[in-house]
Design an enzyme around this catalytic site. Sequence first.
Site, PDB file in Angstrom:
ATOM      1  N   ASP A 259      -2.997   4.507  -2.434  1.00 51.52           N
ATOM      2  CA  ASP A 259      -4.109   5.229  -1.573  1.00 51.52           C
ATOM      3  C   ASP A 259      -4.522   6.491  -2.010  1.00 51.52           C
ATOM      4  O   ASP A 259      -3.728   7.321  -2.393  1.00 51.52           O
ATOM      5  CB  ASP A 259      -3.538   5.486  -0.335  1.00 51.52           C
ATOM      6  CG  ASP A 259      -4.691   5.627   0.771  1.00 51.52           C
ATOM      7  OD1 ASP A 259      -5.433   4.735   1.232  1.00 51.52           O
ATOM      8  OD2 ASP A 259      -4.812   6.600   1.463  1.00 51.52           O
TER       9      ASP A 259
ATOM     10  N   ASP B 156       0.898  -1.073  -0.086  1.00 50.46           N
ATOM     11  CA  ASP B 156      -0.024  -0.013   0.031  1.00 50.46           C
ATOM     12  C   ASP B 156       0.934   1.162   0.064  1.00 50.46           C
ATOM     13  O   ASP B 156       1.852   1.504   0.864  1.00 50.46           O
ATOM     14  CB  ASP B 156      -0.857   0.009   1.390  1.00 50.46           C
ATOM     15  CG  ASP B 156      -2.197   0.423   0.914  1.00 50.46           C
ATOM     16  OD1 ASP B 156      -2.338   1.555   0.471  1.00 50.46           O
ATOM     17  OD2 ASP B 156      -3.067  -0.529   1.177  1.00 50.46           O
TER      18      ASP B 156
ATOM     19  N   HIS C  83     -11.345  -3.028   3.058  1.00 50.87           N
ATOM     20  CA  HIS C  83     -11.242  -2.807   4.342  1.00 50.87           C
ATOM     21  C   HIS C  83     -12.255  -1.526   4.681  1.00 50.87           C
ATOM     22  O   HIS C  83     -12.181  -1.116   5.869  1.00 50.87           O
ATOM     23  CB  HIS C  83      -9.731  -2.651   4.842  1.00 50.87           C
ATOM     24  CG  HIS C  83      -9.241  -1.406   3.995  1.00 50.87           C
ATOM     25  ND1 HIS C  83      -8.855  -1.473   2.565  1.00 50.87           N
ATOM     26  CD2 HIS C  83      -8.757  -0.243   4.576  1.00 50.87           C
ATOM     27  CE1 HIS C  83      -8.323  -0.165   2.440  1.00 50.87           C
ATOM     28  NE2 HIS C  83      -8.325   0.449   3.357  1.00 50.87           N
ATOM     29  N   ASP C  84     -12.518  -0.897   3.693  1.00 52.73           N
ATOM     30  CA  ASP C  84     -13.389   0.259   3.797  1.00 52.73           C
ATOM     31  C   ASP C  84     -15.118  -0.141   3.499  1.00 52.73           C
ATOM     32  O   ASP C  84     -15.828   0.994   3.750  1.00 52.73           O
ATOM     33  CB  ASP C  84     -12.907   1.327   2.819  1.00 52.73           C
ATOM     34  CG  ASP C  84     -11.696   1.911   3.161  1.00 52.73           C
ATOM     35  OD1 ASP C  84     -11.143   1.998   4.380  1.00 52.73           O
ATOM     36  OD2 ASP C  84     -10.767   2.350   2.241  1.00 52.73           O
TER      37      ASP C  84
ATOM     38  N   GLU D  86      -6.174   4.061  -6.203  1.00 54.45           N
ATOM     39  CA  GLU D  86      -7.526   3.992  -5.494  1.00 54.45           C
ATOM     40  C   GLU D  86      -8.090   5.498  -6.194  1.00 54.45           C
ATOM     41  O   GLU D  86      -7.468   6.419  -5.839  1.00 54.45           O
ATOM     42  CB  GLU D  86      -7.443   4.025  -3.942  1.00 54.45           C
ATOM     43  CG  GLU D  86      -8.869   4.014  -3.368  1.00 54.45           C
ATOM     44  CD  GLU D  86      -8.847   4.615  -1.954  1.00 54.45           C
ATOM     45  OE1 GLU D  86      -9.711   4.021  -1.263  1.00 54.45           O
ATOM     46  OE2 GLU D  86      -7.898   5.045  -1.467  1.00 54.45           O
TER      47      GLU D  86
HETATM   48  C1  NOJ Z   1      -8.347   5.078   1.602  1.00 61.19           C
HETATM   49  C2  NOJ Z   1      -8.154   4.288   2.514  1.00 61.19           C
HETATM   50  O1  NOJ Z   1      -8.490   2.957   1.883  1.00 61.19           O
HETATM   51  C3  NOJ Z   1      -8.759   4.412   3.897  1.00 61.19           C
HETATM   52  O2  NOJ Z   1      -8.795   3.117   4.630  1.00 61.19           O
HETATM   53  C4  NOJ Z   1      -7.950   5.375   4.408  1.00 61.19           C
HETATM   54  O3  NOJ Z   1      -8.730   5.854   5.593  1.00 61.19           O
HETATM   55  C5  NOJ Z   1      -7.856   6.615   3.615  1.00 61.19           C
HETATM   56  N1  NOJ Z   1      -7.627   6.238   2.256  1.00 61.19           N
HETATM   57  C6  NOJ Z   1      -7.121   7.584   4.090  1.00 61.19           C
HETATM   58  O4  NOJ Z   1      -5.703   7.128   3.943  1.00 61.19           O
END
Ligand code: NOJ
Length: 562
Positions: free
Chosen positions: A205, A104, A335-336, A262
């Site tokens: 990210d 990551d 994970h989000d 992302e």
């Molecule tokens: C996206 C990540 O997937 C998330 O988990 C994170 O809180 C935010 N970016 C900030 O890094």
Amino acid sequence: MQTFVKGDAKWWQTATVYQIYPRSFMDGNGDGIGDLQGIISRLDYLQELGVDVIWLSPVYDSPNDDNGYDIRDYEAIMEEFGTMADFDVMLEELHKRGLKLVMDLVVNHTSDEHEWFVQSRSSKDNPYRDYYYWHPGKDGKEPTNWGSFFSGSAWEYDEKTAEYFLHLFSKKQPDLNWESPKVRQEVYKMMRFWLDKGVDGFRMDVINMISKVPGWPDGEKQPGQLYGDGTPFILNGPRIHEFLQEMNREVLARYDIMTVGEMPGATTDLAIQYTAPERKEVNMVFTFEHMDLDSAPGGKWNLKPLNLLDLKDNLTKWQTALHDKGWNSLYWNNHDQPRIVSRFGNDREHRVEAAKMLATCLHMMQGTPYIYQGEEIGMVNVQFTDLSDYRDIETLNMYRERLSQGYVHEDIMKSIYVKGRDNARTPMQWDDSENAGFTTGEPWIRVNPRYTEINAKQALADENSIFYHYQRLIALRKEMEIITFGEYRLLHRDHPAVFAYERVLGDEKLIVLCNFSSEPQELDDEELLAEMRQAEVLLENLERREASLSLRPYEAVVYYKK
Ligand code: NOJ
């Protein structure tokens, strides 16, 4: 134009990626927190599943305001997770098994405890000052009216130098100033450090936030909202392609790696620009469009039931727009996001069929599929009635902000049950022993109580499990070029409950039928039935006796015809 060619697939085009969220995957030392030794102890399981690439959420040194997405030192391992020596062993063990490792890359922001920020905030003439965005207040207030993604303002006042700094996420995650060439060079150097160790790529990210519109304009503020919308000024900003192309030239192009950005707010047009091979930016992006379909205006916490037609239209748009032009990533979970079987499927009486149906629907599309830990055993959302059992900063900040705005506790909890990120972060369920076999200690977040029924040990022992269905999907992708390269065509667009499509490559065809409902469904299509009669069943989640246009609840079937 340079396109992807049949017979000459890149390794990441036929690969399936498995995401590990290290804090919740496997605890090797009994402190209740997942770690690198824990991961090493489960590599055989991942090999058995058949995945090719591991994407590891951040394992770098961090004060854990946002579970590692707030990095204090990019070249050190978080103490709770182990040491650099553990990391090296893990990488070696992965490679020994033919698995690749994607790290990551979190470079839109650092932790406020990173040395660069410590220096930056110390004085206005510190050489690190311009590593971050500092700005004086406007009329005694924040420089802009933007809200942060984790509630509150996106600006934080710092007494020491009497200026504000920008943080799109928590106030412990100050945004790096990518306008500074020094920042960019530092990032590239750090990327080379990991690539020279032998890692096989990066998941980047919120990478489309690194270029901001200059001038700091205010965002539009909707009635009832506390803050203005800064997203038009921070997503896909004016220098984003230039920055990615520079990164590609200086780092990425020198290694045989995969990259995925992302990118919230990326449209298909932008995604083509980001992923067209001749533009040399990234290999693929994570879109958020399909993840936003069950949100009402005002953001993810405002719930709305999914309309399957929206999902079909959206995924179809991405499948067709990027075909032969760019490359898709395919995902339901990370994970989000809440657990897909609870979200778009059924986590009660039809859990097993629904999980397999969702997997089939996604994995037969064009792109690189991502599986999030626990998805392969059909893990489900969790409902903690006590707020103190939640850990996620986004959830906890939102709870406080909404309460102060007059929302009632029950409604806020409902949003958390459906959308909270901790749904994905409860420990991996390995077996039916205490704490699901995740730890011998006290887990950092409670285990989902359904672990006695849903766990990897049970899945491995049942040849009809969701696990083996995923195993088959992963294997098929490597065996059949049509999955990688075939053209996608949506069928029966207007059917409210069936997602049907075909993939076509030369004289080969795949027909994919998925029932997204808990009712039996029927397609009216004699021509399709005739084709199905000449085809073989490649994969199914319920046993079929003959070709038929009737689908049982959550049934999925794939036909192959040549
Ligand atoms: C996206 C990540 O997937 C998330 O988990 C994170 O809180 C935010 N970016 C900030 O890094």
